[in-house]
Design an enzyme around this catalytic site. Structure first.
Site, short mmCIF file in Angstrom:
data_model
loop_
_atom_site.label_atom_id
_atom_site.label_comp_id
_atom_site.label_asym_id
_atom_site.label_seq_id
_atom_site.Cartn_x
_atom_site.Cartn_y
_atom_site.Cartn_z
N GLU A 60 78.27 142.14 5.47
CA GLU A 60 78.25 143.51 4.95
C GLU A 60 77.01 144.27 5.43
O GLU A 60 77.07 145.48 5.66
CB GLU A 60 78.30 143.49 3.41
CG GLU A 60 79.63 143.04 2.84
CD GLU A 60 79.88 141.55 3.04
OE1 GLU A 60 81.04 141.18 3.31
OE2 GLU A 60 78.91 140.75 2.95
N TYR A 61 75.91 143.57 5.61
CA TYR A 61 74.71 144.20 6.17
C TYR A 61 75.00 144.71 7.57
O TYR A 61 74.68 145.86 7.91
CB TYR A 61 73.56 143.20 6.20
CG TYR A 61 72.35 143.67 6.97
CD1 TYR A 61 71.40 144.49 6.37
CD2 TYR A 61 72.18 143.31 8.31
CE1 TYR A 61 70.30 144.94 7.09
CE2 TYR A 61 71.09 143.76 9.04
CZ TYR A 61 70.15 144.57 8.43
OH TYR A 61 69.07 145.02 9.15
#
Length: 411
Positions: A60-61
């Site tokens: 997700e980063y």
């Protein structure tokens, strides 16, 4: 449902420290969360302006990074707090240059949420994809702070869209705006009365496209490859490695090179993989003293270089979808115009479905299918280049999510 949820959070606060000594990943999370509030107090002052970015984990980063960079560039005077829930994200990106402060997100109790938001007071909060915490979002809304969700992908069977999901639906309504990956997600949100939604697409397409602008040279890989055809197996698990071990030992020609980058790089598992291969192998950790040009297989026993390695692939295999661990990132090799092979458990990954339908990615479920497709891609240059071209075109045609989001934010 909210009462049950909060009881569950309280239970987790009690149980996790008890089992932490027996699980390294849980232990890192427990220890890290204990330090969160002290880290915030030491690094934030009452007059600081802040933004808050939250990611579940590393994937997700990477997904949110293009938006984070745009916000970092625009809000130069603000302090940015980056939080992770999972140790696999925090431990790898705890020194991220995109943020001023990187912390573990405390468990989502009402007390933690109030304390966290009172300390940060974020002018804007960005959540990525799906890690949605009701108490944190409720606290943000209570203070009238702005929050958005980006690259969201919803499915009909999720809690938000079921009769018992009111507590979690309320969390969605805390967002000022939600940017979805696809029309289906937008339709689901509209069905529950949430209208502040835009189909922006997936920010990962922008993220992987930026890789083409970077220097992807790895001299040791060039020395190993020697201008020969190269098959790269990325983020592999044992079930996928077994396919490669069989193929390499029985079928691989002398002019083919293989690079295997296991997801798990524990020394005993790397040694086990190397022992099962009946050809000359070299590890990344041995590259300074080994004869790279004469090795048949290069095993990557480190992290952080797989994206660059895909630049050297003529064919790629992406792990995870043969078992139950979840498919890894198919967009990373696709952007380099490489045909891709994956396992058959990819239903929850819309980009994989689309890549397969587009004709550049192929799904297999057993050794025979793997051998057949890999052999065809190795031996038929026209098929290989056409499939790779389809993947590259697909990535290029799906860029633009970051621009849609930043236009909404007026930056």
């Amino acid at each position: 449902m909210g009462f049950i949820y909060n009881i569950g959070i309280k239970l987790a606060e009690t149980v996790l420290p008890c089992i932490a000594p027996f699980n390294q990943k849980i232990k890192k999370g427990v220890v890290g969360r204990r330090e969160t509030f002290s880290v915030l107090k030491e690094n934030l002052y009452s007059n600081d302006k802040t933004l808050w970015f939250h990611c579940a984990s590393l994937g997700e980063y990477e997904q949110g990074l293009p938006v984070f960079k745009a916000l970092r560039e625009h809000y130069k005077a603000h302090k940015i707090v980056l939080s992770f829930f999972s140790p696999s994200g925090y431990e790898i990106r705890k020194n991220s240059p995109i943020a001023d402060i990187v912390v573990y997100l405390p468990l989502d109790s009402k007390r933690n949420a109030k304390r966290f938001i009172d300390l940060i007071k974020p002018e804007l909060t960005v959540f990525v994809k799906y890690d949605i915490w009701p108490n944190f979002l409720s606290e943000i809304k209570k203070h009238n702070f702005k929050s958005i969700l980006i690259s969201a992908a919803f499915r009909p069977n999720q809690t938000y869209f079921n009769f018992y999901g009111k507590h979690f639906r309320n969390a969605l309504f805390s967002f000022e705006h939600i940017f979805t990956q696809n029309e289906n997600s937008k339709t689901l949100l509209r069905a529950i009365g949430y209208d502040n939604v835009t189909v922006s697409g997936d920010t990962r397409f922008d993220r992987v496209s930026s890789q083409l602008e970077m220097d992807n040279t790895l001299n040791f890989i060039e020395q190993f490859k020697q201008n020969k055809l190269c098959v790269v197996a990325g983020s592999t698990w044992p079930e996928g490695e077994a396919l490669f071990i069989n193929f390499i030992n029985k079928h691989a020609l002398n002019d083919i090179k293989f690079i295997i980058a296991p997801h798990n790089i524990k020394p005993n598992q790397i040694a086990n993989l190397k022992d099962k291969l009946k050809v000359k192998c070299v590890l990344f950790s041995e590259k300074e003293s080994a004869s790279l040009d004469t090795a048949k297989v290069f095993i990557v026993d480190t992290i952080g270089i797989l994206t660059k390695i895909y630049n050297y692939a003529d064919v790629a295999y992406v792990g995870g979808a043969l078992g139950s661990t979840g498919l890894h990132n198919t967009l990373e090799p696709a952007v380099f115009g490489v045909p891709i092979i994956i396992g058959n458990h990819y239903d929850k990954f819309p980009e994989a479905n689309a890549l397969i339908e587009n004709g550049g990615t192929f799904s297999i479920s057993n050794q025979q299918e793997f051998n057949t497709i890999l052999t065809r891609l190795i031996e038929n240059k026209k098929d290989r280049e056409l499939a790779g071209s389809k993947n590259a075109t697909f990535i290029k045609s799906h860029k633009g999510a970051v621009n849609t989001i930043t236009q909404y934010l007026n930056i």
